[in-house]
Scaffold this motif. Structure first.
Motif, short mmCIF file in Angstrom:
data_model
loop_
_atom_site.label_atom_id
_atom_site.label_comp_id
_atom_site.label_asym_id
_atom_site.label_seq_id
_atom_site.Cartn_x
_atom_site.Cartn_y
_atom_site.Cartn_z
N GLY A 1 -14.08 73.31 -8.68
CA GLY A 1 -13.36 72.06 -8.90
C GLY A 1 -11.86 72.26 -9.00
O GLY A 1 -11.08 71.48 -8.44
N LEU A 2 -11.45 73.30 -9.69
CA LEU A 2 -10.01 73.60 -9.79
C LEU A 2 -9.43 73.97 -8.42
O LEU A 2 -8.31 73.58 -8.10
CB LEU A 2 -9.76 74.70 -10.80
N LEU A 3 -10.21 74.69 -7.64
CA LEU A 3 -9.76 74.99 -6.27
C LEU A 3 -9.64 73.70 -5.47
O LEU A 3 -8.69 73.50 -4.71
CB LEU A 3 -10.73 75.96 -5.60
N GLY A 4 -10.61 72.79 -5.64
CA GLY A 4 -10.56 71.50 -4.95
C GLY A 4 -9.36 70.66 -5.38
O GLY A 4 -8.72 70.01 -4.55
N VAL A 5 -9.04 70.68 -6.68
CA VAL A 5 -7.87 69.94 -7.17
C VAL A 5 -6.59 70.53 -6.57
O VAL A 5 -5.70 69.78 -6.13
CB VAL A 5 -7.83 69.96 -8.72
N ALA A 6 -6.51 71.86 -6.53
CA ALA A 6 -5.32 72.50 -5.95
C ALA A 6 -5.19 72.14 -4.47
O ALA A 6 -4.08 71.84 -3.99
CB ALA A 6 -5.40 74.01 -6.14
N LEU A 7 -6.30 72.16 -3.74
CA LEU A 7 -6.25 71.80 -2.33
C LEU A 7 -5.90 70.32 -2.13
O LEU A 7 -5.22 69.96 -1.16
CB LEU A 7 -7.58 72.13 -1.65
N PHE B 1 -7.00 61.24 -11.10
CA PHE B 1 -7.13 62.63 -11.56
C PHE B 1 -8.23 62.73 -12.62
O PHE B 1 -9.05 63.65 -12.58
CB PHE B 1 -5.79 63.13 -12.13
N ALA B 2 -8.28 61.78 -13.54
CA ALA B 2 -9.33 61.79 -14.56
C ALA B 2 -10.71 61.60 -13.93
O ALA B 2 -11.69 62.25 -14.33
CB ALA B 2 -9.07 60.70 -15.59
N LEU B 3 -10.80 60.73 -12.93
CA LEU B 3 -12.07 60.53 -12.22
C LEU B 3 -12.50 61.81 -11.51
O LEU B 3 -13.68 62.16 -11.50
CB LEU B 3 -11.94 59.38 -11.22
N MET B 4 -11.54 62.51 -10.94
CA MET B 4 -11.83 63.75 -10.25
C MET B 4 -12.38 64.81 -11.21
O MET B 4 -13.38 65.47 -10.93
CB MET B 4 -10.54 64.25 -9.58
N ILE B 5 -11.75 64.94 -12.38
CA ILE B 5 -12.20 65.91 -13.38
C ILE B 5 -13.58 65.51 -13.91
O ILE B 5 -14.46 66.36 -14.08
CB ILE B 5 -11.17 66.03 -14.51
N ALA B 6 -13.79 64.23 -14.16
CA ALA B 6 -15.09 63.76 -14.64
C ALA B 6 -16.17 64.01 -13.60
O ALA B 6 -17.30 64.40 -13.95
CB ALA B 6 -15.02 62.28 -14.99
N LEU B 7 -15.87 63.80 -12.34
CA LEU B 7 -16.83 64.04 -11.27
C LEU B 7 -17.19 65.52 -11.18
O LEU B 7 -18.36 65.87 -10.99
CB LEU B 7 -16.27 63.53 -9.94
N ILE B 8 -16.21 66.38 -11.33
CA ILE B 8 -16.46 67.83 -11.34
C ILE B 8 -17.40 68.18 -12.49
O ILE B 8 -18.38 68.92 -12.32
CB ILE B 8 -15.14 68.61 -11.45
#
Length: 180
Positions: free
Chosen positions: A112-118, A145-152
């Motif tokens: 997920g962190l790699l996906g956020v960086a990309l 961003f919060a939705l992305m972290i929650a989805l991860i």
């Protein structure tokens, strides 16, 4: 207060000069409120290719989640004999689920962190494309961003818990017997 024809004519002239042509009385009855999505579609602000890329991104995300859950399931099924031995030695189901949940959270969090960086790199690249008039709209806000972290987090939990829960429900004696 009675208005004369002269007062009405002066009032009409003032209204005509001060209001834009869009709000003439005969056109005002045809006005309607549009949603932001309708405005973007009607004005063709965001091209259809961007909508297509967004849909493809969601489809690829779903494929990645299905792939990760399949990999985690096969990993847990390979370790069923180990799970059976641990259960026979006194490990509880929750301990086994916790182990595989921590593993899934670690792997899912790293991915997920790699996906956020990309994602941030892609948004940076889009904003710096020459000649793209919608490039300034490509940004990440706090809610997204919060939705992305929650989805991860949710996907990692589901990918880790479901296979471990299924494997921990097996009878330890049968699992050990079948492993021989």
């Amino acid at each position: 207060m009675a208005r004369t024809q002269h007062d009405v004519a002066v009032l009409k002239q003032v209204m005509k000069n001060q209001l834009p042509s869009l709000f003439r009385p005969y056109r005002a009855s045809k006005l309607q409120l549009l949603s932001v999505r309708e405005i973007l579609i009607n004005a063709n602000i965001v091209p259809g290719s961007v909508r297509l890329y967004s849909m493809l991104g969601v489809i690829f995300l779903a494929l990645c989640v299905v792939n990760a859950s399949g990999m985690q399931l096969s990993r847990v099924l390979r370790a069923t004999s180990q799970i059976g031995i641990r259960r026979a030695l006194g490990a509880s189901r929750t301990e086994i689920i916790k182990q595989y949940l921590c593993d899934a959270l670690l792997v899912g969090g790293a991915g997920g962190l790699l996906g956020v960086a990309l994602t941030f790199a892609g948004l940076y690249g889009i904003r710096h494309l020459p000649g793209v008039f919608y490039a300034d709209m490509a940004r990440m806000d706090g809610a997204m961003f919060a939705l992305m972290i929650a989805l991860i987090f949710v996907c990692s939990v589901l990918v880790g818990v479901i296979p471990a829960w299924l494997a921990s429900r097996a009878d330890p004696a049968l699992v050990i017997k079948s492993a021989q």
